[in-house]
Enzyme design. Structure first.
Site, mmCIF file in Angstrom:
data_model
loop_
_atom_site.group_PDB
_atom_site.id
_atom_site.type_symbol
_atom_site.label_atom_id
_atom_site.label_comp_id
_atom_site.label_asym_id
_atom_site.label_seq_id
_atom_site.Cartn_x
_atom_site.Cartn_y
_atom_site.Cartn_z
ATOM 1 N N GLY A 223 0.789 -1.223 0.000
ATOM 2 C CA GLY A 223 0.000 0.000 0.000
ATOM 3 C C GLY A 223 0.819 1.270 0.000
ATOM 4 N N GLU A 264 5.574 -5.454 2.223
ATOM 5 C CA GLU A 264 5.025 -6.264 1.136
ATOM 6 C C GLU A 264 4.462 -5.395 0.012
ATOM 7 O OE1 GLU A 264 2.583 -10.135 2.094
ATOM 8 O OE2 GLU A 264 1.303 -8.366 2.052
ATOM 9 N N PRO A 265 5.310 -4.599 -0.581
ATOM 10 C CA PRO A 265 4.806 -3.662 -1.589
ATOM 11 C C PRO A 265 4.639 -4.296 -2.958
ATOM 12 C CG PRO A 265 7.158 -3.359 -1.287
ATOM 13 C CD PRO A 265 6.760 -4.496 -0.400
ATOM 14 N N ARG A 303 -6.860 0.349 -15.045
ATOM 15 C CA ARG A 303 -6.975 1.204 -13.850
ATOM 16 C C ARG A 303 -7.865 2.432 -14.024
ATOM 17 N NH1 ARG A 303 -3.143 3.665 -11.623
ATOM 18 N NH2 ARG A 303 -3.712 3.270 -9.464
ATOM 19 N N CYS A 338 -15.305 -1.863 -28.105
ATOM 20 C CA CYS A 338 -16.685 -1.588 -28.421
ATOM 21 C C CYS A 338 -17.445 -1.437 -27.114
ATOM 22 C CB CYS A 338 -17.247 -2.731 -29.267
ATOM 23 S SG CYS A 338 -18.690 -2.199 -30.155
ATOM 24 N N GLU A 339 -17.180 -0.347 -26.432
ATOM 25 C CA GLU A 339 -17.785 -0.079 -25.136
ATOM 26 C C GLU A 339 -17.528 1.389 -24.800
ATOM 27 O OE1 GLU A 339 -17.820 -3.050 -22.313
ATOM 28 O OE2 GLU A 339 -18.098 -1.693 -20.630
ATOM 29 N N TYR A 374 -0.200 -3.060 -11.772
ATOM 30 C CA TYR A 374 -1.614 -3.249 -12.121
ATOM 31 C C TYR A 374 -1.904 -2.783 -13.550
ATOM 32 C CZ TYR A 374 -1.440 -3.804 -7.130
ATOM 33 O OH TYR A 374 -1.068 -4.224 -5.885
HETATM 34 C C1 LIG Z 1 -2.268 -6.129 -3.191
HETATM 35 C C2 LIG Z 1 -1.560 -6.482 -1.954
HETATM 36 C C3 LIG Z 1 -0.336 -5.898 -1.637
HETATM 37 C C4 LIG Z 1 0.305 -4.836 -2.477
HETATM 38 O O1 LIG Z 1 -0.404 -3.663 -2.498
HETATM 39 P P1 LIG Z 1 0.274 -2.373 -3.172
HETATM 40 O O2 LIG Z 1 -0.737 -1.303 -2.978
HETATM 41 O O3 LIG Z 1 0.508 -2.694 -4.596
HETATM 42 O O4 LIG Z 1 1.541 -2.119 -2.441
HETATM 43 C C5 LIG Z 1 0.318 -6.323 -0.510
HETATM 44 N N1 LIG Z 1 -0.213 -7.278 0.286
HETATM 45 C C6 LIG Z 1 -1.391 -7.860 0.024
HETATM 46 C C7 LIG Z 1 -1.909 -8.903 0.916
HETATM 47 C C8 LIG Z 1 -2.101 -7.475 -1.096
HETATM 48 O O5 LIG Z 1 -3.289 -8.046 -1.340
#
Ligand SMILES: *Cc1c(COP(=O)(O)O)cnc(C)c1O
Length: 417
Positions: A223, A264-265, A303, A338-339, A374
């Protein structure tokens, strides 16, 4: 909104992009390994960086991660298989499976491979425990509040499906099946909101105190944001680390031993490393609106349609003419699907937005920036459009094709039953 002549910095330059489109055509994804390595280096203070591969799951990107000592978060059997293919060994928590549910096939593979499970529900613990007593697990905690830049990406609170609400029930199941609890995990995503981050960390510390059980690791989740728009703040990764480190130290003191701190990015590591290069095929007037239509659609880059996300654009001219920044037009940028919703310039609620760009011609290249996260990983085959190629500019600046264009025949083959 002002047109911004995007500074490619040292990662992409016009002649490289032109060479690539001349060889592989458009639309096409291009990534910079140098950019990825730079972003990894900014998180080195964390004991473990775990890449959320759903953001960009190409095995060649995973190989870059592996070579840099980055571990993997996988959220499906397919992502586990990608990680294994990229050379990750299933031992030593190199791969962790995070989810809120298992299907049978995934569950049996996880048990065979002994991959630790970051469980987002008590039902998962039951289903795992019956078949694999003693299995290593993490608990994904729902801290009962969320954040998230969008209602579709909010990951906490009672409107989120993610994580475990009541850890006391989970602990009961853990005991019943002797599951091996390794750590606690919270993925909320505070971006540059450090006050919110402190709240998340406080929740983590409180949760550890509450469960009265030994753990070895905590995970800050992902996140971390990136500045998609000019003027948006960059994350101060040292500040981010310090806030989490304080929480980790409190937990270590409480438990009387060292605690590993993971992050965990997804987005943070790869978003800025990627661009989507498209070609302008149509420029048409509809009443007072000018539509610029490019050869990529929301099946490629989802997105903007899904979240109303903003991506900077820049132009490379087909005829080498200089871009005249004094001569601008206000346009709506769309794709070939086509949308009617196939519009890259729209707000979160789907209202069309206009973008000021320099005057363009048919054949000019329009580049969407910061699409490394993404982007390709969310693409679909809608309108029977094949997945487009991916190119890596490796650390020596050489051009590597890391995914071929999907042949339409491959799609049709699956249906020839
Ligand atoms: C999607 C996700 C992330 C990564 O999120 P980012 O916003 O891309 O950093 C990390 N951990 C878990 C469990 C996720 O589902």
């Amino acid at each position: 909104m002002l047109f911004h002549h995007y500074n490619h910095k040292n990662f992409f330059n016009t002649s490289k992009i032109l060479t690539i489109v001349q060889n592989y055509s458009t639309p096409i994804w291009i990534y910079s390994e140098k950019c990825i390595l730079k972003k990894i280096s900014k998180l080195k203070k964390f004991d473990i960086i775990r890449f959320a591969q759903k953001s960009c799951s190409n095995i060649n990107i995973l190989k870059i991660m592996r070579a840099s000592g980055v571990k993997i978060d996988a959220v499906s059997l397919g992502e586990i298989k990608r990680a294994l293919f990229a050379g990750y060994q299933p031992q030593s928590q190199n791969i962790i499976f995070t989810a809120d549910l298992f299907d049978n096939e995934t569950l049996s593979n996880i048990i065979n491979l002994k991959i630790p499970v970051n469980a987002g529900s008590t039902d998962m613990l039951n289903q795992l425990g019956i078949l694999s007593p003693g299995h290593p697990i993490w608990l994904r905690i729902n801290p009962k509040f969320g954040h998230g830049h969008n209602k579709k990406t909010n990951t906490g609170g009672e409107n989120s499906k993610h994580g475990i609400w009541d850890t006391s029930i989970a602990l009961h199941v853990i005991k019943k099946y002797n599951l091996k609890l390794l750590g606690l995990h919270i993925h909320i995503g505070s971006g540059v909101d450090y006050k919110h981050l402190k709240k998340v960390c406080h929740s983590m510390v409180k949760e550890v105190m509450k469960i009265k059980k030994d753990i070895f690791s905590i995970s800050a989740g992902g996140g971390l944001s990136i500045p998609y728009q000019i003027g948006e703040k960059k994350i101060d990764t040292n500040h981010y680390f310090n806030i989490w480190n304080t929480a980790r130290n409190k937990i270590a003191k409480h438990l009387g031993h060292k605690i590993t701190l993971e992050i965990e990015p997804g987005r943070y590591l790869v978003a800025e490393s990627g661009i989507l290069v498209t070609q302008i095929r149509v420029i048409k007037k509809m009443g007072n609106n000018i539509f610029v239509l490019v050869d990529a659609g929301f099946n490629d880059l989802m997105r903007p349609v899904m979240y109303g996300s903003y991506h900077n654009v820049s132009i490379i001219t087909i005829d080498h003419r200089e871009i005249d920044f004094n001569n601008t037009i206000e346009v709506i940028i769309g794709g070939p699907l086509c949308e009617s919703g196939d519009i890259f310039t729209q707000s979160e609620n789907g209202n069309i937005q206009k973008r000021v760009i320099p005057t363009v011609k048919i054949g000019d290249y329009l580049i969407f920036h910061d699409t490394g996260a993404y982007g390709a990983s969310m693409s679909s085959n809608y309108n029977t459009r094949p997945l487009i190629p991916e190119i890596l500019l490796d650390k020596n600046e050489s051009i590597q094709l890391i995914r071929k264009k999907q042949p339409i025949e491959d799609l049709l083959k699956l249906e020839q039953t």
